[in-house]
Design a protein around this motif. Structure first.
Motif, PDB file in Angstrom:
ATOM      1  N   PRO A 179     -46.536  -0.625   1.462  1.00  0.00           N
ATOM      2  CA  PRO A 179     -45.408   0.236   1.107  1.00  0.00           C
ATOM      3  C   PRO A 179     -45.298   1.376   2.117  1.00  0.00           C
ATOM      4  O   PRO A 179     -46.311   1.985   2.487  1.00  0.00           O
ATOM      5  N   THR A 180     -44.077   1.651   2.567  1.00  0.00           N
ATOM      6  CA  THR A 180     -43.886   2.639   3.630  1.00  0.00           C
ATOM      7  C   THR A 180     -42.771   3.629   3.311  1.00  0.00           C
ATOM      8  O   THR A 180     -41.925   3.380   2.456  1.00  0.00           O
ATOM      9  N   VAL A 181     -42.801   4.725   4.049  1.00  0.00           N
ATOM     10  CA  VAL A 181     -41.678   5.652   4.114  1.00  0.00           C
ATOM     11  C   VAL A 181     -41.439   5.928   5.591  1.00  0.00           C
ATOM     12  O   VAL A 181     -42.374   6.144   6.358  1.00  0.00           O
ATOM     13  N   ALA A 233     -42.833   5.066  10.750  1.00  0.00           N
ATOM     14  CA  ALA A 233     -43.159   4.582   9.410  1.00  0.00           C
ATOM     15  C   ALA A 233     -44.577   5.021   9.047  1.00  0.00           C
ATOM     16  O   ALA A 233     -45.494   4.976   9.870  1.00  0.00           O
ATOM     17  N   PHE A 234     -44.751   5.420   7.787  1.00  0.00           N
ATOM     18  CA  PHE A 234     -46.037   5.872   7.270  1.00  0.00           C
ATOM     19  C   PHE A 234     -46.413   5.042   6.052  1.00  0.00           C
ATOM     20  O   PHE A 234     -45.567   4.723   5.220  1.00  0.00           O
ATOM     21  N   ASP A 235     -47.685   4.702   5.954  1.00  0.00           N
ATOM     22  CA  ASP A 235     -48.233   3.963   4.816  1.00  0.00           C
ATOM     23  C   ASP A 235     -48.261   4.906   3.615  1.00  0.00           C
ATOM     24  O   ASP A 235     -48.907   5.958   3.669  1.00  0.00           O
ATOM     25  N   LEU A 247     -47.957   4.222  10.965  1.00  0.00           N
ATOM     26  CA  LEU A 247     -48.108   2.828  11.378  1.00  0.00           C
ATOM     27  C   LEU A 247     -47.586   2.573  12.789  1.00  0.00           C
ATOM     28  O   LEU A 247     -47.804   1.496  13.331  1.00  0.00           O
ATOM     29  N   ASP A 248     -46.905   3.563  13.375  1.00  0.00           N
ATOM     30  CA  ASP A 248     -46.294   3.370  14.681  1.00  0.00           C
ATOM     31  C   ASP A 248     -47.031   4.068  15.818  1.00  0.00           C
ATOM     32  O   ASP A 248     -47.113   3.528  16.919  1.00  0.00           O
ATOM     33  N   GLU A 249     -47.529   5.243  15.580  1.00  0.00           N
ATOM     34  CA  GLU A 249     -48.186   6.026  16.622  1.00  0.00           C
ATOM     35  C   GLU A 249     -49.387   6.751  16.025  1.00  0.00           C
ATOM     36  O   GLU A 249     -49.229   7.460  15.027  1.00  0.00           O
ATOM     37  N   PRO A 250     -50.563   6.627  16.627  1.00  0.00           N
ATOM     38  CA  PRO A 250     -51.740   7.280  16.053  1.00  0.00           C
ATOM     39  C   PRO A 250     -51.774   8.792  16.266  1.00  0.00           C
ATOM     40  O   PRO A 250     -52.381   9.520  15.488  1.00  0.00           O
ATOM     41  N   ALA A 295     -51.553  11.693  13.577  1.00  0.00           N
ATOM     42  CA  ALA A 295     -50.190  11.560  13.062  1.00  0.00           C
ATOM     43  C   ALA A 295     -50.157  11.088  11.615  1.00  0.00           C
ATOM     44  O   ALA A 295     -49.385  10.218  11.261  1.00  0.00           O
ATOM     45  N   GLY A 296     -50.973  11.659  10.758  1.00  0.00           N
ATOM     46  CA  GLY A 296     -50.982  11.271   9.353  1.00  0.00           C
ATOM     47  C   GLY A 296     -50.340  12.315   8.464  1.00  0.00           C
ATOM     48  O   GLY A 296     -50.201  13.476   8.835  1.00  0.00           O
TER      49      GLY A 296
END
Length: 149
Positions: free
Chosen positions: A101-103, A111-113, A120-123, A131-132
């Motif tokens: 599931p993402t936003v 996109a973030f989990d 999910l795209d860039e650390p 990038a959390g």
């Protein structure tokens, strides 16, 4: 963290039949030393997010997915610095039981989990920071409304 509302809704209906309609579902977020009531479930729109102001002044983005799952992540977009994640677009990556599931950020669309807050795209952000978003445990519970006569 997620919780499916289906079983909670069913328990609420059973309780209403037994005790009357004084019970209502509320969303709680785990905060420091206990559960913090944040809003009634019926204030949430499936597939959309809402911003929640936390006791320390930070914000969480609370989501009720169309599947009935609840998630809460940090509301600050780490790439833009704007407090906008609650306005992001919900979706998923993958299919079947492995779907995440993402936003998606409304700013730059990363996109973030929703389970962990991980990007999910860039650390890393352009500044080299992780990038959390962070994540919060949430649950839906029955709350009793007090009525005075």
């Amino acid at each position: 963290m997620s919780q499916t509302l289906g079983s909670t809704i069913e328990r609420a209906r059973d309780r209403d039949r037994e005790e009357g309609p004084c019970a209502q579902q509320v969303v709680e977020l785990l905060w420091e030393d206990g559960w913090l009531e944040v809003c009634p479930v019926d204030r949430l729109t499936p597939g959309r997010g809402v911003a929640v102001l936390l006791p320390d002044g930070r914000q969480a983005a609370l989501f009720l997915l169309r599947s009935g799952e609840l998630y809460a992540v940090g509301n600050r977009d780490p790439f833009s610095g704007a407090w906008v994640m609650s306005r992001g677009i919900t979706g998923s990556r993958g299919t079947g039981p492995d779907a995440v599931p993402t936003v998606a950020s409304p700013m730059y669309k990363q996109a973030f989990d929703l389970r962990s807050g991980a990007c999910l795209d860039e650390p890393l952000t352009p500044e080299g920071e992780p990038a959390g978003l962070g994540s919060y445990r949430v649950r839906a519970v029955l709350a009793r409304q007090e009525v005075s006569a």
